[in-house]
Design a protein around this motif. Structure first.
Motif, PDB file in Angstrom:
ATOM      1  N   LEU A  55       0.837  -1.197   0.000  1.00  0.00           N
ATOM      2  CA  LEU A  55       0.000   0.000   0.000  1.00  0.00           C
ATOM      3  C   LEU A  55       0.871   1.246   0.000  1.00  0.00           C
ATOM      4  O   LEU A  55       2.005   1.221   0.497  1.00  0.00           O
ATOM      5  CB  LEU A  55      -0.897   0.024   1.246  1.00  0.00           C
ATOM      6  N   LEU A  56       0.346   2.339  -0.534  1.00  0.00           N
ATOM      7  CA  LEU A  56       0.939   3.666  -0.414  1.00  0.00           C
ATOM      8  C   LEU A  56      -0.127   4.560   0.194  1.00  0.00           C
ATOM      9  O   LEU A  56      -1.171   4.802  -0.434  1.00  0.00           O
ATOM     10  CB  LEU A  56       1.377   4.195  -1.781  1.00  0.00           C
ATOM     11  N   ILE A 101       7.213   0.324   5.455  1.00  0.00           N
ATOM     12  CA  ILE A 101       8.424  -0.259   4.879  1.00  0.00           C
ATOM     13  C   ILE A 101       9.250   0.828   4.208  1.00  0.00           C
ATOM     14  O   ILE A 101       8.734   1.839   3.748  1.00  0.00           O
ATOM     15  CB  ILE A 101       8.098  -1.366   3.857  1.00  0.00           C
ATOM     16  N   GLU A 102      10.540   0.589   4.156  1.00  0.00           N
ATOM     17  CA  GLU A 102      11.460   1.420   3.391  1.00  0.00           C
ATOM     18  C   GLU A 102      12.286   0.478   2.527  1.00  0.00           C
ATOM     19  O   GLU A 102      13.468   0.251   2.768  1.00  0.00           O
ATOM     20  CB  GLU A 102      12.329   2.260   4.324  1.00  0.00           C
ATOM     21  N   ASP A 103      11.630  -0.069   1.544  1.00  0.00           N
ATOM     22  CA  ASP A 103      12.215  -1.073   0.666  1.00  0.00           C
ATOM     23  C   ASP A 103      12.031  -0.603  -0.772  1.00  0.00           C
ATOM     24  O   ASP A 103      10.908  -0.555  -1.275  1.00  0.00           O
ATOM     25  CB  ASP A 103      11.531  -2.425   0.894  1.00  0.00           C
ATOM     26  N   PHE A 120       2.730  11.117  -5.775  1.00  0.00           N
ATOM     27  CA  PHE A 120       2.561  11.186  -4.321  1.00  0.00           C
ATOM     28  C   PHE A 120       3.725  10.550  -3.573  1.00  0.00           C
ATOM     29  O   PHE A 120       3.949  10.857  -2.401  1.00  0.00           O
ATOM     30  CB  PHE A 120       1.273  10.483  -3.895  1.00  0.00           C
ATOM     31  N   ALA A 121       4.442   9.635  -4.233  1.00  0.00           N
ATOM     32  CA  ALA A 121       5.440   8.821  -3.541  1.00  0.00           C
ATOM     33  C   ALA A 121       6.551   9.661  -2.923  1.00  0.00           C
ATOM     34  O   ALA A 121       7.159   9.251  -1.929  1.00  0.00           O
ATOM     35  CB  ALA A 121       6.026   7.791  -4.506  1.00  0.00           C
ATOM     36  N   PHE A 126       3.531  10.729   2.710  1.00  0.00           N
ATOM     37  CA  PHE A 126       3.100   9.469   2.118  1.00  0.00           C
ATOM     38  C   PHE A 126       4.164   8.415   2.378  1.00  0.00           C
ATOM     39  O   PHE A 126       5.363   8.674   2.235  1.00  0.00           O
ATOM     40  CB  PHE A 126       2.883   9.605   0.607  1.00  0.00           C
ATOM     41  N   ASN A 127       3.714   7.219   2.735  1.00  0.00           N
ATOM     42  CA  ASN A 127       4.632   6.124   3.023  1.00  0.00           C
ATOM     43  C   ASN A 127       4.106   4.814   2.457  1.00  0.00           C
ATOM     44  O   ASN A 127       2.895   4.642   2.273  1.00  0.00           O
ATOM     45  CB  ASN A 127       4.824   5.969   4.539  1.00  0.00           C
TER      46      ASN A 127
END
Length: 245
Positions: A55-56, A101-103, A120-121, A126-127
């Protein structure tokens, strides 16, 4: 997107197929400021290589505040769209825990599935998130109702293919657009020109044209780039043979 459940497919495989072939779901969370009342919202989804939902989401969204307090969530994937009798179609409620996550690989996989989300990323609020599936409840018509544990839903991770996926997708879109068009028009019966591949995993590949998506499964699972190439070539041969008949 509609799909028929084949007799040989297990409930777990059917759940995984729904998560892979749909690009949105209803996210349910417990209201942190509402005495735990259930709160449902539409979210755009992608499935990771093993089928786990990605998801974002905005930090400002109501659901984000809710799962920051309690990470337990449910995602309803609805495969009944377009059916004359929707209750005969498949739908699944996936239960799990959501985690930020930070992948980069997972993020890129999501963004290939949802190109418009790139705008948006990069926003600080936004994450990306991954839902760690624990179990799911599938209803796929009369008598086809099952609770299934995560071990029977998610596929085995294949690191070699995870690393190779971005290159495979880029190569197919740049050098084999004709093959992708054959997949969509001949094998899947989808209209339109300009379909692109957005992802590939051990069981198949994903296509997109504007707001339309399509899923094409391989004849057998693959484990690396070479096996993926062979599977894609086999599908092209089948499509050309069908088109010639």
């Amino acid at each position: 997107m509609n799909e028929a459940k084949t007799p040989e497919r297990s409930p777990g495989a059917h759940i995984r197929s729904l998560m892979r072939s749909l690009d949105r779901a209803t996210l349910s969370t417990g209201m942190v400021n509402g005495d735990g009342w259930p709160y449902g919202s539409l979210v755009m989804t992608a499935a990771d290589q093993d089928g786990s939902p990605l998801l974002l989401l905005s930090d400002l969204a109501e659901h984000t505040a809710n799962f920051n307090a309690d990470p337990r969530v449910s995602l309803l994937f609805d495969g009944t769209t377009g059916l004359a009798e929707p209750l005969t179609g498949a739908r699944v409620s996936v239960l799990g825990r959501v985690k930020k996550i930070e992948d980069e690989r997972m993020a890129e996989r999501y963004l290939r599935h949802h190109p418009s989300a790139r705008m948006f990323a990069g926003f600080k609020d936004f994450n990306f998130y991954r839902v760690s599936v624990e179990r799911a409840h599938i209803v796929a018509g009369f008598g086809e109702i099952h609770w299934v544990e995560a071990s029977n839903i998610l596929s085995e991770r294949v690191p070699e293919l995870e690393e190779a996926e971005a290159g495979i997708v880029e190569h197919m879109n740049e050098d084999h657009a004709d093959a992708i068009q054959l997949y969509s028009s001949v094998l899947l019966g989808r209209d339109g020109e300009g379909w692109e591949m957005t992802g590939c995993d051990p069981e198949g590949c994903d296509l997109r044209l504007g707001g339309a998506i399509a899923r094409l499964d391989y004849d057998a699972p693959v484990r690396d780039a070479d096996e993926t190439r062979k599977a894609l070539v086999s599908l092209v041969k089948r499509a050309r043979q069908s088109a010639a008949e």
